[in-house]
Design an enzyme around this catalytic site. Sequence first.
Site, PDB file in Angstrom:
ATOM      1  N   SER A  36      30.792  13.173  13.131  1.00  0.00           N
ATOM      2  CA  SER A  36      31.355  13.174  14.487  1.00  0.00           C
ATOM      3  C   SER A  36      30.332  13.662  15.492  1.00  0.00           C
ATOM      4  CB  SER A  36      32.564  14.111  14.498  1.00  0.00           C
ATOM      5  OG  SER A  36      32.972  14.366  15.813  1.00  0.00           O
ATOM      6  N   LYS A  72      32.215  19.201   9.498  1.00  0.00           N
ATOM      7  CA  LYS A  72      31.330  18.035   9.663  1.00  0.00           C
ATOM      8  C   LYS A  72      29.862  18.451   9.548  1.00  0.00           C
ATOM      9  CE  LYS A  72      34.589  15.041  10.174  1.00  0.00           C
ATOM     10  NZ  LYS A  72      34.943  14.200   9.021  1.00  0.00           N
ATOM     11  N   TYR A 112      37.038  22.610  12.101  1.00  0.00           N
ATOM     12  CA  TYR A 112      36.898  21.156  11.890  1.00  0.00           C
ATOM     13  C   TYR A 112      35.450  20.729  12.137  1.00  0.00           C
ATOM     14  CZ  TYR A 112      36.564  16.344  13.427  1.00  0.00           C
ATOM     15  OH  TYR A 112      36.128  15.060  13.607  1.00  0.00           O
TER      16      TYR A 112
END
Length: 342
Positions: A126, A155, A151
């Site tokens: 992302s 990544k 989150y």
Amino acid sequence: MSTKILVTGGTGFIGSHTVVELYNAGYTPVIIDDLSNSSVKIIDQIEKIINYRPEFHEFDLCDQNKVNDFVAAHSDIKGIIHFAAFKAVGESVQKPLAYYKNNFFSLINLLTAYKDKPINFVFSSSCTVYGQPDVLPVTEEAPIKKAESPYGNTKQIAEEILLETANANDNYKITALRYFNPVGAHSSALIGELPIGIPQNLIPFITQTAIGKREKITVFGDDYDTADGSCVRDYIHVVDLAKAHVAAIKRMENSKSKDKYEVFNIGTGKGTTVLEVIHAFEKSTGEKLNYVIGPRRIGDVEKVFGDATKSTQELGWTAELNIEDMMKSAWEWEKYINNNPF
Ligand code: UD1
């Protein structure tokens, strides 16, 4: 026999569109999904689009035994596209351990189970890894900023795990795709984004407001340093994004990559404000949207859009669909799902 590609999270928003594009490109997609954030009905919908029912296995990738059993029965898998992960920024702040457990155990189980076979591996990363970039459009060389949420941290750390795995294991070729903001739906309107409960993301909130499921949409802040004061993002059509995964698999198959581990930005290179998105929705659908300006959302980045030069030059992939295509297709999908609820 066409090449088999495992798609984890293949009934999800991006996963389902990628299954369709893989099949269209001549591959045989095989899906694993635990249906924790998607519906089994998506398999029927995929079948309606491509006239082929993909093989589907329902289980949680955190279960190493189940992963091992799957691998033993599927030694012919040549590539893996790994979407399956938790992805809600706000929820990750409330439940960090759930995010670290789910997103890492599944990744590590998969990599471990396939470590003795040659595998081309694509990872869903992302643009969140860049935080608020110092230079825009942001390139792949930009520094990784401290993650704003668990989150985002999953990544960043997953990218490191993948780089180290590729370096240590000659069986693996790995590509991390850093997505900007995926939106829109398939042109058939048979698959699209399926948020559970109140949508957190902009486009499902817009379409649910337009159809009357929500009273109004709030623009989170109009006092940012941008053209109209609302935040800037790089919205990318989910079908374009799905095709980027096919391009990544092809590149690794053809051994065009110099490196065993590569990273690409997957965006349009163009920034669009929240208010521009709302106006593009109104213009392309003819629907009037009830919106109000509200306070900023905590943790929002002011502006981010990607430099897609590397993807164009090396992956041979470029986004083809524009913001109107994104809005129109998202709206057709909202109307479809409203008339045919799962
Ligand atoms: C963020 C992350 C992205 C992650 C995604 C998962 C960044 C830059 N992006 O996307 O990596 O995958 O979360 O959810 O960190 N907005 C409104 N009103 C609404 C909803 C959204 O004004 O009701 C605005 C937001 O303030 C933002 C834009 O719309 O400016 C897009 O928001 P959203 O769709 O939630 O995605 P990001 O926050 O950009």
